[in-house]
Enzyme design. Structure first.
Site, PDB file in Angstrom:
ATOM      1  N   HIS A 180      53.436  15.917 -41.099  1.00 51.06           N
ATOM      2  CA  HIS A 180      54.186  16.130 -39.860  1.00 51.06           C
ATOM      3  C   HIS A 180      53.450  15.583 -38.648  1.00 51.06           C
ATOM      4  O   HIS A 180      52.222  15.456 -38.635  1.00 51.06           O
ATOM      5  CB  HIS A 180      54.487  17.618 -39.655  1.00 51.06           C
ATOM      6  CG  HIS A 180      53.274  18.461 -39.394  1.00 51.06           C
ATOM      7  ND1 HIS A 180      52.651  18.522 -38.164  1.00 51.06           N
ATOM      8  CD2 HIS A 180      52.559  19.273 -40.208  1.00 51.06           C
ATOM      9  CE1 HIS A 180      51.613  19.333 -38.232  1.00 51.06           C
ATOM     10  NE2 HIS A 180      51.528  19.805 -39.463  1.00 51.06           N
ATOM     11  N   SER A 194      51.619  18.916 -33.628  1.00 46.43           N
ATOM     12  CA  SER A 194      52.317  20.120 -33.163  1.00 46.43           C
ATOM     13  C   SER A 194      51.672  20.646 -31.878  1.00 46.43           C
ATOM     14  O   SER A 194      50.575  20.238 -31.500  1.00 46.43           O
ATOM     15  CB  SER A 194      52.279  21.216 -34.233  1.00 46.43           C
ATOM     16  OG  SER A 194      50.999  21.841 -34.267  1.00 46.43           O
ATOM     17  N   GLU A 220      51.748  24.630 -45.109  1.00 45.49           N
ATOM     18  CA  GLU A 220      50.341  24.394 -44.808  1.00 45.49           C
ATOM     19  C   GLU A 220      49.483  25.484 -45.446  1.00 45.49           C
ATOM     20  O   GLU A 220      49.975  26.569 -45.790  1.00 45.49           O
ATOM     21  CB  GLU A 220      50.153  24.380 -43.279  1.00 45.49           C
ATOM     22  CG  GLU A 220      48.736  24.176 -42.775  1.00 45.49           C
ATOM     23  CD  GLU A 220      48.093  22.900 -43.268  1.00 45.49           C
ATOM     24  OE1 GLU A 220      47.836  22.803 -44.492  1.00 45.49           O
ATOM     25  OE2 GLU A 220      47.818  22.017 -42.440  1.00 45.49           O
ATOM     26  N   LYS A 223      39.913  27.175 -32.136  1.00 43.84           N
ATOM     27  CA  LYS A 223      38.808  26.891 -33.060  1.00 43.84           C
ATOM     28  C   LYS A 223      37.449  27.179 -32.421  1.00 43.84           C
ATOM     29  O   LYS A 223      36.520  27.627 -33.102  1.00 43.84           O
ATOM     30  CB  LYS A 223      38.917  25.447 -33.556  1.00 43.84           C
ATOM     31  CG  LYS A 223      40.133  25.264 -34.465  1.00 43.84           C
ATOM     32  CD  LYS A 223      40.402  23.819 -34.839  1.00 43.84           C
ATOM     33  CE  LYS A 223      41.681  23.745 -35.659  1.00 43.84           C
ATOM     34  NZ  LYS A 223      42.075  22.365 -35.974  1.00 43.84           N
ATOM     35  N   ASN A 245      47.017  19.904 -45.392  1.00 46.68           N
ATOM     36  CA  ASN A 245      46.340  20.443 -46.574  1.00 46.68           C
ATOM     37  C   ASN A 245      47.229  20.506 -47.804  1.00 46.68           C
ATOM     38  O   ASN A 245      46.752  20.301 -48.926  1.00 46.68           O
ATOM     39  CB  ASN A 245      45.756  21.816 -46.256  1.00 46.68           C
ATOM     40  CG  ASN A 245      44.520  21.713 -45.387  1.00 46.68           C
ATOM     41  OD1 ASN A 245      43.531  21.101 -45.773  1.00 46.68           O
ATOM     42  ND2 ASN A 245      44.579  22.275 -44.197  1.00 46.68           N
TER      43      ASN A 245
END
Length: 211
Positions: free
Chosen positions: A10, A13, A88, A99, A160
């Site tokens: 994709h 996002s 995912e 993160k 993933n």
């Protein structure tokens, strides 16, 4: 004669842009993500392929990418199957976290292990191996039989979940798949042999921008 399998990650996002762990959370595409999906669709249109069926996850960013691609190839009404097996990787307790904030909470080394090891899951989530354990059986039972019947199959999914497929198709080691990054919106076109191994692979775009 065996058919063709096309894999597309994709487009970018909202949460990719904000540097958040996304997993099974459901943000949509950014303006750039829409551009990336349209570029992938244009590349497939120029390649000249017409699909028999499409597969995607139950998450909107993959479904939106698929819709944009199908519009570009002139097949907006293509039969499509949506299944969470193609979702995912589930990041568990990391989902929705920035993160950098996750590194501050658990330490940079621990977060790196969760992100980049093959078989160590984050709390409440999946490792890459866990992701493959749901993606690969779905591929074997639902997608591969169609390709072996000669159909042209499009899969629009996630970094993933697609890495789990590419690991087996490209015969990558654990170390190889951990080093693999798939660019957003760039189609990978696989022609399969009758024994389900890869006859050829063509990348319709630039993988150097992968993240």
């Amino acid at each position: 004669m065996s058919g063709t399998l096309v894999l597309v990650r994709h487009g970018q996002s909202d949460w990719n842009l904000k540097n958040l762990f996304t997993g099974w959370k459901d943000p949509d595409l950014t303006a750039l993500g829409i551009e990336e999906a349209n570029a992938g669709g244009k590349a497939l249109a120029e390649y000249g392929i017409k699909f028999d069926i499409a597969y995607t996850s139950v998450l909107v960013r993959a479904q939106h990418t698929l819709k944009l691609i199908l519009d570009k190839v002139g097949q907006p009404d293509l039969p499509t199957i949506r299944d969470q097996a193609l979702n995912e990787r589930d990041y568990g307790d990391l989902s929705g976290l920035n993160k950098d904030d996750a590194r501050a909470k658990w330490g940079e080394e621990q977060v790196h292990i969760w992100r980049r090891s093959y078989d160590v899951p984050p709390p409440g989530g999946e490792s890459l191996r866990d992701t493959g354990a749901r993606v690969w059986p779905y591929y074997l039972t639902e997608i591969l039989p169609r390709v072996l019947r000669g159909e042209k199959v499009l899969v629009a999914a996630h970094g993933n979940s697609l890495r789990s497929l590419v690991m087996v198709l490209d015969k990558l080691t654990k170390e190889g798949v951990l080093a693999l990054n798939l660019a957003t919106g760039v189609p990978m076109v696989y022609k399969l042999k009758a024994d389900s191994t890869v006859a050829s692979k063509e990348v319709l775009g630039d993988m150097s921008g992968a993240h």
